[in-house]
Design a protein around this motif. Structure first.
Motif, mmCIF file in Angstrom:
data_model
loop_
_atom_site.group_PDB
_atom_site.id
_atom_site.type_symbol
_atom_site.label_atom_id
_atom_site.label_comp_id
_atom_site.label_asym_id
_atom_site.label_seq_id
_atom_site.Cartn_x
_atom_site.Cartn_y
_atom_site.Cartn_z
ATOM 1 N N ASP A 57 0.821 -1.215 0.000
ATOM 2 C CA ASP A 57 0.000 0.000 0.000
ATOM 3 C C ASP A 57 0.851 1.260 0.000
ATOM 4 O O ASP A 57 0.368 2.343 -0.326
ATOM 5 C CB ASP A 57 -0.923 0.028 1.220
ATOM 6 C CG ASP A 57 -1.957 -1.080 1.168
ATOM 7 O OD1 ASP A 57 -2.229 -1.560 0.049
ATOM 8 O OD2 ASP A 57 -2.473 -1.455 2.233
ATOM 9 N N ASP A 59 3.280 2.233 -1.940
ATOM 10 C CA ASP A 59 3.470 2.810 -3.267
ATOM 11 C C ASP A 59 2.179 3.400 -3.825
ATOM 12 O O ASP A 59 2.224 4.223 -4.736
ATOM 13 C CB ASP A 59 4.014 1.752 -4.227
ATOM 14 C CG ASP A 59 5.405 1.290 -3.811
ATOM 15 O OD1 ASP A 59 6.164 2.127 -3.274
ATOM 16 O OD2 ASP A 59 5.719 0.102 -3.995
ATOM 17 N N ASP A 60 1.024 2.985 -3.291
ATOM 18 C CA ASP A 60 -0.261 3.468 -3.792
ATOM 19 C C ASP A 60 -0.697 4.781 -3.152
ATOM 20 O O ASP A 60 -1.659 5.396 -3.606
ATOM 21 C CB ASP A 60 -1.352 2.421 -3.553
ATOM 22 C CG ASP A 60 -1.078 1.141 -4.321
ATOM 23 O OD1 ASP A 60 -0.347 1.213 -5.333
ATOM 24 O OD2 ASP A 60 -1.581 0.080 -3.914
ATOM 25 N N VAL A 61 -0.009 5.226 -2.096
ATOM 26 C CA VAL A 61 -0.412 6.434 -1.381
ATOM 27 C C VAL A 61 -0.049 7.658 -2.209
ATOM 28 O O VAL A 61 1.064 7.775 -2.737
ATOM 29 C CB VAL A 61 0.287 6.504 -0.005
ATOM 30 C CG1 VAL A 61 -0.021 7.825 0.687
ATOM 31 C CG2 VAL A 61 -0.135 5.346 0.861
ATOM 32 N N ASP A 62 -1.013 8.578 -2.347
ATOM 33 C CA ASP A 62 -0.770 9.849 -3.032
ATOM 34 C C ASP A 62 -0.281 10.846 -1.980
ATOM 35 O O ASP A 62 -1.065 11.444 -1.255
ATOM 36 C CB ASP A 62 -2.058 10.345 -3.699
ATOM 37 C CG ASP A 62 -1.835 11.609 -4.496
ATOM 38 O OD1 ASP A 62 -0.662 11.942 -4.777
ATOM 39 O OD2 ASP A 62 -2.839 12.266 -4.836
ATOM 40 N N TRP A 63 1.052 11.007 -1.876
ATOM 41 C CA TRP A 63 1.635 11.823 -0.826
ATOM 42 C C TRP A 63 1.326 13.301 -1.017
ATOM 43 O O TRP A 63 1.259 14.044 -0.044
ATOM 44 C CB TRP A 63 3.144 11.589 -0.762
ATOM 45 C CG TRP A 63 3.469 10.189 -0.355
ATOM 46 C CD1 TRP A 63 3.932 9.206 -1.158
ATOM 47 C CD2 TRP A 63 3.292 9.603 0.935
ATOM 48 N NE1 TRP A 63 4.080 8.047 -0.445
ATOM 49 C CE2 TRP A 63 3.698 8.261 0.844
ATOM 50 C CE3 TRP A 63 2.842 10.074 2.163
ATOM 51 C CZ2 TRP A 63 3.659 7.398 1.924
ATOM 52 C CZ3 TRP A 63 2.810 9.208 3.234
ATOM 53 C CH2 TRP A 63 3.214 7.884 3.116
ATOM 54 N N LYS A 64 1.127 13.757 -2.227
ATOM 55 C CA LYS A 64 0.804 15.169 -2.467
ATOM 56 C C LYS A 64 -0.576 15.514 -1.896
ATOM 57 O O LYS A 64 -0.821 16.634 -1.481
ATOM 58 C CB LYS A 64 0.853 15.477 -3.958
ATOM 59 C CG LYS A 64 2.257 15.414 -4.521
ATOM 60 C CD LYS A 64 2.310 16.086 -5.862
ATOM 61 C CE LYS A 64 3.658 15.930 -6.493
ATOM 62 N NZ LYS A 64 4.628 16.874 -6.013
ATOM 63 N N LYS A 65 -1.467 14.533 -1.870
ATOM 64 C CA LYS A 65 -2.800 14.769 -1.320
ATOM 65 C C LYS A 65 -2.748 14.980 0.189
ATOM 66 O O LYS A 65 -3.602 15.642 0.765
ATOM 67 C CB LYS A 65 -3.682 13.562 -1.659
ATOM 68 C CG LYS A 65 -5.148 13.768 -1.373
ATOM 69 C CD LYS A 65 -5.956 12.643 -1.956
ATOM 70 C CE LYS A 65 -6.412 11.755 -0.849
ATOM 71 N NZ LYS A 65 -7.262 10.667 -1.277
ATOM 72 N N ASP A 67 -0.342 16.595 1.773
ATOM 73 C CA ASP A 67 0.473 17.763 2.073
ATOM 74 C C ASP A 67 -0.370 18.796 2.821
ATOM 75 O O ASP A 67 -1.393 19.260 2.322
ATOM 76 C CB ASP A 67 1.005 18.359 0.771
ATOM 77 C CG ASP A 67 1.973 19.493 1.013
ATOM 78 O OD1 ASP A 67 2.372 19.705 2.172
ATOM 79 O OD2 ASP A 67 2.339 20.168 0.028
#
Length: 131
Positions: A57, A59-65, A67
């Motif tokens: 999971d 790699d599937d996380v949208d880290w920009k979201k 922020d």
């Protein structure tokens, strides 16, 4: 990074050369290099540990979201005060926002009443003791 530009780093380097001298400068530069390398290793270790604990999971996380700089506190408070569901399919009727009662004896309203009570051409009150 930390608001440091190339010119500022150059000035810091020149000051370091004068303060430390040419004899001790290589030793301190090596220590700074070891510190930066250890900090980078700690950050990579933390990222690897997160990847291990989260599994695929990660790699599937949208880290920009995630922020925090993208959030507008005014919008969050406005949405919290309105009882409308932001994820609803159809927009609700105009939301009702509760307002606090007006304090008639507030300093602002007292000054406003005094200002309105002044006649035309009458000077505004002046405090001689004010600094």
């Amino acid at each position: 990074m930390f608001g440091l530009t190339f010119e500022k780093l150059l000035i810091i380097g020149v000051i370091a050369v004068f303060l430390l001298g040419p004899e001790r400068l290589p030793h301190y530069a090596a220590q700074l290099g070891r510190l930066v390398r250890s900090l980078r290793d700690m950050a990579n270790g933390a990222k690897d540990r997160m990847r291990e604990e989260m599994g695929p999971d990660f790699d599937d996380v949208d880290w920009k979201k995630l922020d925090p700089r993208q959030y507008d506190p005014r919008r969050i408070i406005r949405e919290a005060l309105t009882d409308a569901d932001p994820f609803a399919e159809e927009p609700a009727a105009a939301p009702v926002v509760a307002r606090a009662g007006v304090n008639e004896n507030s300093a602002y309203l007292q000054r406003k009443r005094k200002r309105e009570a002044l006649g035309a051409g009458e000077p505004a009150p002046f405090d001689t003791e004010a600094t």
